[in-house]
Design an enzyme around this catalytic site. Sequence first.
Site, PDB file in Angstrom:
ATOM      1  CG  ASP A 149      40.299  37.008  44.652  1.00  0.00           C
ATOM      2  OD1 ASP A 149      39.919  37.395  43.530  1.00  0.00           O
ATOM      3  OD2 ASP A 149      41.508  36.886  44.935  1.00  0.00           O
TER       4      ASP A 149
ATOM      5  CB  THR B 248      41.172  42.177  44.685  1.00  0.00           C
ATOM      6  OG1 THR B 248      41.077  40.844  44.172  1.00  0.00           O
ATOM      7  CG2 THR B 248      39.886  42.924  44.435  1.00  0.00           C
TER       8      THR B 248
ATOM      9  CE1 TYR C 237      38.723  30.783  39.875  1.00  0.00           C
ATOM     10  CE2 TYR C 237      36.880  32.311  39.916  1.00  0.00           C
ATOM     11  CZ  TYR C 237      37.465  31.145  40.348  1.00  0.00           C
ATOM     12  OH  TYR C 237      36.813  30.345  41.238  1.00  0.00           O
ATOM     13  N   GLY C 238      41.880  34.937  35.677  1.00  0.00           N
ATOM     14  CA  GLY C 238      42.056  36.007  34.695  1.00  0.00           C
ATOM     15  C   GLY C 238      42.329  35.552  33.276  1.00  0.00           C
TER      16      GLY C 238
ATOM     17  CD  GLU D 173      46.794  33.494  44.432  1.00  0.00           C
ATOM     18  OE1 GLU D 173      46.866  32.482  45.151  1.00  0.00           O
ATOM     19  OE2 GLU D 173      45.922  34.379  44.589  1.00  0.00           O
TER      20      GLU D 173
ATOM     21  CG  ASN E 176      38.938  44.272  39.636  1.00  0.00           C
ATOM     22  OD1 ASN E 176      38.400  45.345  39.428  1.00  0.00           O
ATOM     23  ND2 ASN E 176      39.708  44.063  40.699  1.00  0.00           N
ATOM     24  CB  THR E 177      38.680  38.148  36.711  1.00  0.00           C
ATOM     25  OG1 THR E 177      39.981  38.734  36.808  1.00  0.00           O
ATOM     26  CG2 THR E 177      38.581  37.330  35.453  1.00  0.00           C
TER      27      THR E 177
HETATM   28  N1  DGL Z   1      41.979  39.178  42.231  1.00  0.00           N
HETATM   29  C1  DGL Z   1      41.501  38.832  40.929  1.00  0.00           C
HETATM   30  C2  DGL Z   1      40.987  40.076  40.205  1.00  0.00           C
HETATM   31  O1  DGL Z   1      40.701  41.073  40.873  1.00  0.00           O
HETATM   32  C3  DGL Z   1      42.568  38.073  40.226  1.00  0.00           C
HETATM   33  C4  DGL Z   1      42.050  37.293  39.168  1.00  0.00           C
HETATM   34  C5  DGL Z   1      42.753  36.082  38.734  1.00  0.00           C
HETATM   35  O2  DGL Z   1      42.584  35.044  39.352  1.00  0.00           O
HETATM   36  O3  DGL Z   1      43.373  36.141  37.675  1.00  0.00           O
HETATM   37  O4  DGL Z   1      40.798  40.090  39.014  1.00  0.00           O
END
Ligand code: DGL
Length: 266
Positions: free
Chosen positions: A10, A186, A42-43, A152, A74-75
């Site tokens: 993740d 997640t 990452y989003g 976070e 998910n991203t």
């Molecule tokens: N847990 C990541 C998801 O499911 C978070 C993404 C992120 O870093 O923005 O998208």
Amino acid sequence: MDNRPIGILDSGLGGLTSVWELHKELPEERVIYYGDTARTPYGSKSPETIVKFADQLVSKLIAGNTKMIIVACNTITAWALDELRKRHPEVPIIGVIGPTVRKVVAGGSAKVGVIATKGTIGSDMYGKSLRELNPSIEVYSKACPAIVPLIEEGLTDTDIMELTIKHYMDDFVSAEDFEDLILGCTHYPLISAQIEKLYPHLRLYSSSAEVVEQAREVMRERDIFASGSEFTDRYYASDLSENFINMTEKLFEGKDFKVRLLKLEE
Ligand code: DGL
């Protein structure tokens, strides 16, 4: 039988919610977890960057002799899953979106809300995948970009989190009138109690949990369940923040674990 660990990745600590589900459902399985805490979230990043970062993590997990990869983000699933599968055909790689979509459609949902990062919502991967399985389903999507950074930061059970959830969701929930809500990130199971408290009429679907059912199917098909493995779970983070360590301790209380530094080449 295959006692090698499962690789789980993740952008940060959100994917730990999938590890938690995996421990609960498939207690014989062992994991190597990579959280890219140095580069989270990452989003809000571009698809090229997401593919590049995710590929670094997956390549390293595969080099670490893992039998399967779970993209617990998910991203990354939305923007990079197909490319990761193309680049690494030797190992099964599963993402969180497909299993969640199948569960929602099987549940007979007619109208569904999706909350996720900007990246996931921008891809419309949930909308497209849901409509592919049920062309008449109505899908309402909402990006909630400030939630991941707050999680976070360890600010899960706070007034500021409640205000942030309300900021994104009050109008969305009342305007669109859906009863099912996909937690399309997640990280969000870590705040599902607050969401349930604010909107008790919604039925929540967690992408972190649904992916574990698909992992079970893949392992059954390939006959690669673990049994009596002596491997100890390993958790790596690219920045050893106190929050990552605290959250790991909270989720895996009583379990034997150590968080190590994940070194990635630039
Ligand atoms: N847990 C990541 C998801 O499911 C978070 C993404 C992120 O870093 O923005 O998208």
